[in-house]
Design a protein around this motif. Structure first.
Motif, short mmCIF file in Angstrom:
data_model
loop_
_atom_site.label_atom_id
_atom_site.label_comp_id
_atom_site.label_asym_id
_atom_site.label_seq_id
_atom_site.Cartn_x
_atom_site.Cartn_y
_atom_site.Cartn_z
N UNK A 1 49.75 34.86 45.88
CA UNK A 1 49.17 36.05 44.94
C UNK A 1 48.23 35.50 43.85
N UNK A 2 49.20 34.13 43.27
CA UNK A 2 48.31 33.91 42.36
C UNK A 2 46.86 34.02 42.11
N UNK A 3 46.43 32.79 43.22
CA UNK A 3 45.24 32.84 43.73
C UNK A 3 44.59 34.04 43.79
N UNK A 4 44.30 35.45 44.62
CA UNK A 4 44.26 36.78 44.68
C UNK A 4 44.24 36.64 43.56
N UNK A 5 44.85 37.28 42.60
CA UNK A 5 44.62 37.91 41.02
C UNK A 5 43.60 36.47 40.87
N UNK A 6 43.16 35.11 40.57
CA UNK A 6 42.75 34.66 39.92
C UNK A 6 40.91 34.97 40.60
N UNK A 7 40.93 34.90 41.79
CA UNK A 7 39.38 35.92 42.75
C UNK A 7 39.32 37.01 42.01
N UNK A 8 39.94 37.57 41.68
CA UNK A 8 39.90 39.52 40.98
C UNK A 8 38.90 38.85 40.27
N UNK A 9 40.13 38.20 39.41
CA UNK A 9 40.06 38.26 37.90
C UNK A 9 38.12 37.04 36.90
N UNK A 10 38.17 36.16 37.60
CA UNK A 10 37.84 35.04 37.44
C UNK A 10 38.71 34.11 36.30
N UNK A 11 39.79 34.16 35.87
CA UNK A 11 40.65 33.31 35.21
C UNK A 11 41.80 34.11 34.87
N UNK A 12 42.90 33.53 35.16
CA UNK A 12 44.67 33.87 34.88
C UNK A 12 45.03 32.60 33.79
N UNK A 13 45.66 33.37 32.82
CA UNK A 13 46.16 32.22 32.05
C UNK A 13 47.67 31.65 31.64
N UNK A 14 48.16 33.04 31.97
CA UNK A 14 50.19 32.79 32.81
C UNK A 14 50.64 32.46 33.18
N UNK A 15 49.62 31.83 34.50
CA UNK A 15 50.87 31.09 35.44
C UNK A 15 51.85 30.02 35.23
N UNK A 16 52.69 30.81 35.81
CA UNK A 16 54.16 30.36 35.69
C UNK A 16 54.61 29.92 37.80
#
Length: 151
Positions: free
Chosen positions: A99-114
């Motif tokens: 799910x995390x990798x799918x969000x990154x693919x969609x938005x370019x980056x995320x900065x809140x992963x845990x």
């Protein structure tokens, strides 16, 4: 990919790609300029934060891990860069990772992963406040994904 060393062009280019793609997506520097650094390859490898990346394979394999990453996952460079990145999480945590990798693919980056990770010896550790980004070159070609976090 060979172990990081000064003058290793493959590693030098990958380090530049990680640093430049991070900056393009986040507007932040991945590593600080420091006149004591012998170059960005060594600066990235010796940074005071974990930096990892994997490629675009169907089952992505880590293609970079700096010194702190190798210590955290308790692996040598050659073992780390042969490891499918999905194996860095316990089986129950792999759906969350997808799910995390799918969000990154969609938005370019995320900065809140845990998330919970596992070392080669079975020791678990938490990643918190991680930035995960798409590794994209200046021509828009996607080379995989990368992450950085503090231990």
């Amino acid at each position: 990919m060979n172990a990081p060393s000064v003058g290793n062009n493959v590693i030098d280019e990958h380090a530049k790609l990680l640093i430049s793609s991070y900056y393009r997506l986040t507007g932040k520097n991945l590593i600080e300029d420091n006149p004591l650094n012998r170059g960005i390859t060594q600066a990235l490898f010796n940074a005071n934060l974990v930096v990892v990346s994997h490629g675009n394979e169907l089952d992505p394999i880590f293609n970079y891990g700096n010194k702190l990453a190798l210590q955290a996952f308790e692996l040598s460079w050659s073992d780390f860069t042969a490891l499918p990145s999905r194996l860095s999480a316990k089986p129950l945590d792999r759906n969350e990772r997808e799910d995390l990798l799918a969000r990154v693919t969609k938005f370019g980056f995320i900065d809140d992963y845990r998330g919970l990770r596992i070392s080669s010896t079975g020791r678990t550790f938490w990643i918190e406040g991680a930035t995960v980004w798409n590794v994209i070159d200046e021509d828009g070609v996607n080379h995989g994904q990368a992450a950085t976090f503090n231990l």
